[in-house]
Design an enzyme around this catalytic site. Sequence first.
Site, PDB file in Angstrom:
ATOM      1  N   ARG A   1      48.867 -25.298  -1.393  1.00 47.46           N
ATOM      2  CA  ARG A   1      47.559 -24.910  -1.923  1.00 47.46           C
ATOM      3  C   ARG A   1      47.531 -23.440  -2.345  1.00 47.46           C
ATOM      4  O   ARG A   1      46.785 -23.069  -3.251  1.00 47.46           O
ATOM      5  CB  ARG A   1      46.480 -25.193  -0.877  1.00 47.46           C
ATOM      6  CG  ARG A   1      46.139 -26.672  -0.783  1.00 47.46           C
ATOM      7  CD  ARG A   1      45.163 -26.973   0.323  1.00 47.46           C
ATOM      8  NE  ARG A   1      44.690 -28.345   0.242  1.00 47.46           N
ATOM      9  CZ  ARG A   1      44.102 -28.990   1.236  1.00 47.46           C
ATOM     10  NH1 ARG A   1      43.927 -28.383   2.400  1.00 47.46           N
ATOM     11  NH2 ARG A   1      43.695 -30.237   1.079  1.00 47.46           N
TER      12      ARG A   1
ATOM     13  N   LYS B   1      41.720 -45.104   8.181  1.00 44.46           N
ATOM     14  CA  LYS B   1      40.450 -45.820   8.263  1.00 44.46           C
ATOM     15  C   LYS B   1      40.051 -46.445   6.932  1.00 44.46           C
ATOM     16  O   LYS B   1      39.944 -45.757   5.919  1.00 44.46           O
ATOM     17  CB  LYS B   1      39.347 -44.866   8.727  1.00 44.46           C
ATOM     18  CG  LYS B   1      39.519 -44.367  10.156  1.00 44.46           C
ATOM     19  CD  LYS B   1      38.361 -43.470  10.557  1.00 44.46           C
ATOM     20  CE  LYS B   1      38.505 -42.995  11.998  1.00 44.46           C
ATOM     21  NZ  LYS B   1      37.370 -42.119  12.390  1.00 44.46           N
TER      22      LYS B   1
ATOM     23  N   GLY C   1      45.782 -34.456   0.011  1.00 44.25           N
ATOM     24  CA  GLY C   1      45.710 -34.733   1.438  1.00 44.25           C
ATOM     25  C   GLY C   1      47.048 -35.105   2.047  1.00 44.25           C
ATOM     26  O   GLY C   1      48.081 -34.488   1.783  1.00 44.25           O
TER      27      GLY C   1
ATOM     28  N   GLY D   1      39.960 -35.579  -0.740  1.00 49.46           N
ATOM     29  CA  GLY D   1      38.560 -35.983  -0.652  1.00 49.46           C
ATOM     30  C   GLY D   1      37.829 -35.821  -1.965  1.00 49.46           C
ATOM     31  O   GLY D   1      37.050 -36.687  -2.381  1.00 49.46           O
TER      32      GLY D   1
END
Length: 403
Positions: A37, A202, A360, A384
């Site tokens: 990043r 998830k 991510g 995200g």
Amino acid sequence: MKTIDELLSDGVAGKRVFVRADLNVPLAGTTITDDGRIRAVLPTVKALTQAGARVIVASHLGRPKGAPDAAFSLAPAAARLGELLGTDVAFAADTVGESAESTVSGLADGQVAVLENLRFNAGETAKDDAERAAFADKLAGLADVYVGDGFGAVHRKHASVFDLPKRLPHYAGYLIATEVGVLKKLTEDVERPYVVALGGSKVSDKLAVIDQLLGKADRILIGGGMAFTFLKAQGHEVGASLLQEDQIPAVTEYLERAEKQGVELVLPIDVVVSPGFPDLKAKASTEHSAVDADKMPEGQLGLDIGPKTGALYASKLADAATVFWNGPMGVFEHPDYAEGTKAVAQALVDSDGFTVVGGGDSAAAVRTLGFDETAFGHISTGGGASLEYLEGKTLPGLAALED
């Protein structure tokens, strides 16, 4: 949305340019374990310094509770930015206090300063509009121009992302311009076949994007912990694997919709199971085996897609003209459960299509597993943010730049 090129063409020599970056890097103590990043913001920072701007770089790191916390200091990121730029980078020990003001006022043309973690100030993430605005007002006092280049934060309605650009002339940096261009390729006039590979733990994190992609993608490949809720919805036992029982009705609906709409929704045909979760630090070999997805033993944890699934998914990706991958296929941090993620990553490398790694954990996996980043069409810095864009949501940070 005005871009940094327009800003540079107008001239920035001597101007204080506030660059909202995403320096939210993983740390082991004070050691940065992945500087991707930081490297992503280099083109914007370099262009500004070479044009004589006085550059103020600001970011968040982690989730401090609105107060200083040494564990989340941006000092290591500032030092690494200086190394990558090949020049000294000043570091302010606060965000809008005496240190920030003196550090910024001490900049000469072409120099760079980094402010301390923006989330050390409660106003950055405040739900109260007035509190956020007050913090944004103070940040605005440090600069003449705003450049948004922290794509990983544009889905947050935070002071430095949403409120600050409204107070200054604002432009999109090179990273955000690139990220938005890539996402448009995934949502507008997509080249087909369009294949999406989704993983992660998830299923609830991915329901909204699956909902949108059922009307756009030709194939959706499911892996990671989220796959077990799909397998359970099909009537299979999943042992002690991660399972979100409350999401089974939604998953069942998506399976039915996919069939009606002619979208291939592909699930694992075999999985790698183990009696327990591995020690990720030890990396020592653990007890594990591959079993058919409909024959998972009671009490066993599914920790990766199996070799037959890896080969199946590679075949489903082989003819793709466009690929979006978000989420690892298993616990890639441990060598015993990394093969599924490797298989998907290698399939993207081998593809002749436009391949996007959706930030991510997927981006971390690519680097951890030793793949050449240039072998992919694009590696996003914001998992995200990418997902919310694909879901069709309005991203506050992009909306603020478009005003």
